[in-house]
Design a protein around this motif. Sequence first.
Motif, PDB file in Angstrom:
ATOM      1  N   TYR A  64     -45.624  18.448 -32.286  1.00 55.28           N
ATOM      2  CA  TYR A  64     -44.872  16.807 -31.549  1.00 55.28           C
ATOM      3  C   TYR A  64     -46.093  15.689 -32.268  1.00 55.28           C
ATOM      4  O   TYR A  64     -46.725  15.612 -31.968  1.00 55.28           O
ATOM      5  N   ALA A  65     -45.129  14.784 -32.257  1.00 54.79           N
ATOM      6  CA  ALA A  65     -45.544  13.622 -32.197  1.00 54.79           C
ATOM      7  C   ALA A  65     -46.378  12.823 -31.273  1.00 54.79           C
ATOM      8  O   ALA A  65     -46.034  13.820 -30.045  1.00 54.79           O
ATOM      9  N   ASP A  66     -47.385  12.949 -31.369  1.00 58.85           N
ATOM     10  CA  ASP A  66     -48.339  12.155 -29.928  1.00 58.85           C
ATOM     11  C   ASP A  66     -47.843  11.449 -29.025  1.00 58.85           C
ATOM     12  O   ASP A  66     -47.988  11.314 -27.250  1.00 58.85           O
ATOM     13  N   SER A  67     -46.607  10.003 -29.340  1.00 64.57           N
ATOM     14  CA  SER A  67     -46.462   9.961 -28.419  1.00 64.57           C
ATOM     15  C   SER A  67     -45.310  10.624 -27.606  1.00 64.57           C
ATOM     16  O   SER A  67     -45.094  10.095 -26.457  1.00 64.57           O
ATOM     17  N   VAL A  68     -44.958  11.545 -27.659  1.00 65.08           N
ATOM     18  CA  VAL A  68     -43.962  12.463 -26.879  1.00 65.08           C
ATOM     19  C   VAL A  68     -44.195  13.344 -26.896  1.00 65.08           C
ATOM     20  O   VAL A  68     -44.258  14.414 -25.650  1.00 65.08           O
ATOM     21  N   LYS A  69     -45.322  13.697 -26.954  1.00 66.75           N
ATOM     22  CA  LYS A  69     -46.494  15.548 -26.367  1.00 66.75           C
ATOM     23  C   LYS A  69     -46.322  15.751 -25.076  1.00 66.75           C
ATOM     24  O   LYS A  69     -47.315  14.233 -24.075  1.00 66.75           O
TER      25      LYS A  69
END
Length: 124
Positions: free
Chosen positions: A60-65
């Motif tokens: 996952y991208a950090d922004s959605v984790k």
Amino acid sequence: QAQLVESGGGLVQTGGSLRLSCASSGRSFSSNAMGWFRQAPGKEREFVAGISGGGRTTSYADSVKGRFTISRDNAKNTLYLQMNTLKPEDTAVYYCAKGTGYYSVKGAHGYDYWGQGTQVTVSS
């Protein structure tokens, strides 16, 4: 020769949830990684989440984790993205893509088939 079709986008309020689906007509769905990308107006296409061919490995991208969950049902040739606790910055067109390998990568170059996208809008 895969065809990918996204669905499930829409308009939600901040903090709401949506589940996106991506139906594939390809013959080798379970052999390839799948990914979700998104693109907002004036922004570059951004990796959101990826999943291996068998569904056991995700990224996952950090922004959605912690908020988004990617999954797949290979028996149905379908990819999913469960999006919870949505924020206005999640507003974008979301695309599913089929990877060239078994494991997902974060770069768009690692995917050879793309859906046409589904709009997700999160109001503040």
